[in-house]
Design a protein around this motif. Sequence first.
Motif, PDB file in Angstrom:
ATOM      1  N   ALA A 172       0.865  -1.183   0.000  1.00 48.46           N
ATOM      2  CA  ALA A 172       0.000   0.000   0.000  1.00 48.46           C
ATOM      3  C   ALA A 172       0.904   1.235   0.000  1.00 48.46           C
ATOM      4  CB  ALA A 172      -0.904  -0.010   1.225  1.00 48.46           C
ATOM      5  N   ILE A 173       1.014   1.933  -1.133  1.00 51.77           N
ATOM      6  CA  ILE A 173       1.992   3.016  -1.276  1.00 51.77           C
ATOM      7  C   ILE A 173       1.399   4.386  -0.948  1.00 51.77           C
ATOM      8  CG2 ILE A 173       3.525   4.192  -2.901  1.00 51.77           C
ATOM      9  CD1 ILE A 173       3.971   1.459  -4.218  1.00 51.77           C
ATOM     10  N   GLY A 174       0.370   4.817  -1.667  1.00 52.42           N
ATOM     11  CA  GLY A 174      -0.252   6.117  -1.380  1.00 52.42           C
ATOM     12  C   GLY A 174       0.679   7.301  -1.557  1.00 52.42           C
ATOM     13  N   SER A 175       1.479   7.293  -2.614  1.00 52.22           N
ATOM     14  CA  SER A 175       2.453   8.355  -2.861  1.00 52.22           C
ATOM     15  C   SER A 175       1.950   9.302  -3.945  1.00 52.22           C
ATOM     16  CB  SER A 175       3.780   7.714  -3.284  1.00 52.22           C
ATOM     17  OG  SER A 175       4.735   8.687  -3.591  1.00 52.22           O
ATOM     18  N   GLY A 176       1.859  10.590  -3.638  1.00 47.79           N
ATOM     19  CA  GLY A 176       1.317  11.570  -4.569  1.00 47.79           C
ATOM     20  C   GLY A 176       2.372  12.254  -5.422  1.00 47.79           C
ATOM     21  N   TYR A 177       1.945  12.712  -6.595  1.00 48.73           N
ATOM     22  CA  TYR A 177       2.788  13.457  -7.529  1.00 48.73           C
ATOM     23  C   TYR A 177       2.081  14.751  -7.879  1.00 48.73           C
ATOM     24  CZ  TYR A 177       5.754   9.414  -8.645  1.00 48.73           C
ATOM     25  OH  TYR A 177       6.635   8.375  -8.590  1.00 48.73           O
ATOM     26  N   LYS A 178       2.770  15.884  -7.775  1.00 42.50           N
ATOM     27  CA  LYS A 178       2.132  17.132  -8.180  1.00 42.50           C
ATOM     28  C   LYS A 178       2.320  17.419  -9.669  1.00 42.50           C
ATOM     29  CE  LYS A 178       5.840  20.079  -6.531  1.00 42.50           C
ATOM     30  NZ  LYS A 178       6.364  20.665  -5.347  1.00 42.50           N
ATOM     31  N   ASP A 179       3.196  16.641 -10.342  1.00 43.92           N
ATOM     32  CA  ASP A 179       3.378  16.830 -11.784  1.00 43.92           C
ATOM     33  C   ASP A 179       2.671  15.743 -12.592  1.00 43.92           C
ATOM     34  OD1 ASP A 179       5.228  15.027 -10.812  1.00 43.92           O
ATOM     35  OD2 ASP A 179       6.937  15.859 -11.900  1.00 43.92           O
ATOM     36  N   GLY A 180       1.678  15.120 -11.996  1.00 42.24           N
ATOM     37  CA  GLY A 180       0.735  14.259 -12.694  1.00 42.24           C
ATOM     38  C   GLY A 180       1.328  13.088 -13.444  1.00 42.24           C
ATOM     39  N   LEU A 181       0.675  12.761 -14.558  1.00 38.38           N
ATOM     40  CA  LEU A 181       1.048  11.608 -15.355  1.00 38.38           C
ATOM     41  C   LEU A 181       2.479  11.727 -15.880  1.00 38.38           C
ATOM     42  CD1 LEU A 181       0.163   8.907 -16.537  1.00 38.38           C
ATOM     43  CD2 LEU A 181      -0.771  10.160 -18.499  1.00 38.38           C
ATOM     44  N   SER A 182       2.906  12.928 -16.241  1.00 42.11           N
ATOM     45  CA  SER A 182       4.267  13.082 -16.763  1.00 42.11           C
ATOM     46  C   SER A 182       5.298  12.714 -15.696  1.00 42.11           C
ATOM     47  CB  SER A 182       4.501  14.495 -17.294  1.00 42.11           C
ATOM     48  OG  SER A 182       4.384  15.444 -16.255  1.00 42.11           O
ATOM     49  N   GLY A 183       5.035  13.060 -14.433  1.00 41.70           N
ATOM     50  CA  GLY A 183       5.942  12.688 -13.352  1.00 41.70           C
ATOM     51  C   GLY A 183       5.983  11.182 -13.133  1.00 41.70           C
ATOM     52  N   LEU A 184       4.828  10.548 -13.202  1.00 36.53           N
ATOM     53  CA  LEU A 184       4.764   9.086 -13.078  1.00 36.53           C
ATOM     54  C   LEU A 184       5.556   8.416 -14.200  1.00 36.53           C
ATOM     55  CD1 LEU A 184       0.992   8.433 -12.253  1.00 36.53           C
ATOM     56  CD2 LEU A 184       2.928   7.985 -10.759  1.00 36.53           C
ATOM     57  N   CYS A 185       5.292   8.852 -15.433  1.00 35.80           N
ATOM     58  CA  CYS A 185       5.964   8.251 -16.586  1.00 35.80           C
ATOM     59  C   CYS A 185       7.477   8.422 -16.476  1.00 35.80           C
ATOM     60  CB  CYS A 185       5.441   8.864 -17.880  1.00 35.80           C
ATOM     61  SG  CYS A 185       3.762   8.310 -18.299  1.00 35.80           S
ATOM     62  N   ARG A 186       7.916   9.595 -16.099  1.00 36.32           N
ATOM     63  CA  ARG A 186       9.358   9.842 -15.943  1.00 36.32           C
ATOM     64  C   ARG A 186       9.954   8.886 -14.911  1.00 36.32           C
ATOM     65  NH1 ARG A 186       8.904  14.766 -14.483  1.00 36.32           N
ATOM     66  NH2 ARG A 186       8.960  14.292 -12.273  1.00 36.32           N
ATOM     67  N   ASP A 187       9.308   8.750 -13.745  1.00 32.71           N
ATOM     68  CA  ASP A 187       9.839   7.896 -12.701  1.00 32.71           C
ATOM     69  C   ASP A 187       9.844   6.422 -13.089  1.00 32.71           C
ATOM     70  OD1 ASP A 187      10.287  10.130 -11.213  1.00 32.71           O
ATOM     71  OD2 ASP A 187       9.058   9.515  -9.505  1.00 32.71           O
ATOM     72  N   TYR A 188       8.906   6.007 -13.935  1.00 36.56           N
ATOM     73  CA  TYR A 188       8.856   4.609 -14.366  1.00 36.56           C
ATOM     74  C   TYR A 188       9.622   4.377 -15.677  1.00 36.56           C
ATOM     75  CZ  TYR A 188       5.689   3.280 -10.656  1.00 36.56           C
ATOM     76  OH  TYR A 188       5.143   3.011  -9.410  1.00 36.56           O
ATOM     77  N   GLY A 189      10.356   5.389 -16.121  1.00 42.27           N
ATOM     78  CA  GLY A 189      11.259   5.210 -17.262  1.00 42.27           C
ATOM     79  C   GLY A 189      10.639   5.373 -18.636  1.00 42.27           C
ATOM     80  N   LEU A 190       9.502   6.056 -18.724  1.00 42.53           N
ATOM     81  CA  LEU A 190       8.861   6.304 -20.022  1.00 42.53           C
ATOM     82  C   LEU A 190       9.110   7.749 -20.438  1.00 42.53           C
ATOM     83  CD1 LEU A 190       5.268   4.794 -19.998  1.00 42.53           C
ATOM     84  CD2 LEU A 190       7.152   4.179 -21.485  1.00 42.53           C
TER      85      LEU A 190
END
Length: 193
Positions: A172-190
């Motif tokens: 259960a992570i519950g970790s927020g990003y203020k830079d949205g989908l682009s921040g998620l994609c960057r962190d996951y290597g996309l």
Amino acid sequence: MAISLSKGQKVDLTKSNPGLTKVVVGLGWDTNKYDGGNDFDLDASVFCASAAGKVNSDKDFVFYNNPQNENGSVVHNGDNRTGDGDGDDEQVVVDLNSVPANVEKVAFCITIHDAAARGQNFGQVSNAFVRILNADSNAELIRYDLGEDFSVETAVVVGELYRHNGEWKFNAIGSGYKDGLSGLCRDYGLDIG
């Protein structure tokens, strides 16, 4: 009876549920009333990542426009554009035995579509949750209610299934990003350019 998790808690999934091979991951949310004039459109997405936390290709990013990973072991059941009603707003089916060997983590995320342009964030979202069901019996096995810990974030990693010593567990992570989908994609290597 489902196990209710707190942020940061990890629990075994397959060891405590022998014979479990396929799960449904349900994600849900409600939006608070606000006067911005725009509808909310929240989206569930999945990153099928290596042990290093990176996807191997674009096919490992599963969402409404790419509804399954390359071998079909992770399938998004479709976009809910309003979030109205009770229960799961979007669901993802995971065939645990078929997840490719190079995928160690299956991360589940919720993002707010067009959040910056619409002036929306997770401070305006309530009752967000993720739950894991046995796909065969529909029994709820695990539930994680995210609570109201967010303000300016426009994307949240709610949790992940991960392999450990040949068994599947849930974090259960519950970790927020203020830079949205682009921040998620960057962190996951996309690179979404």
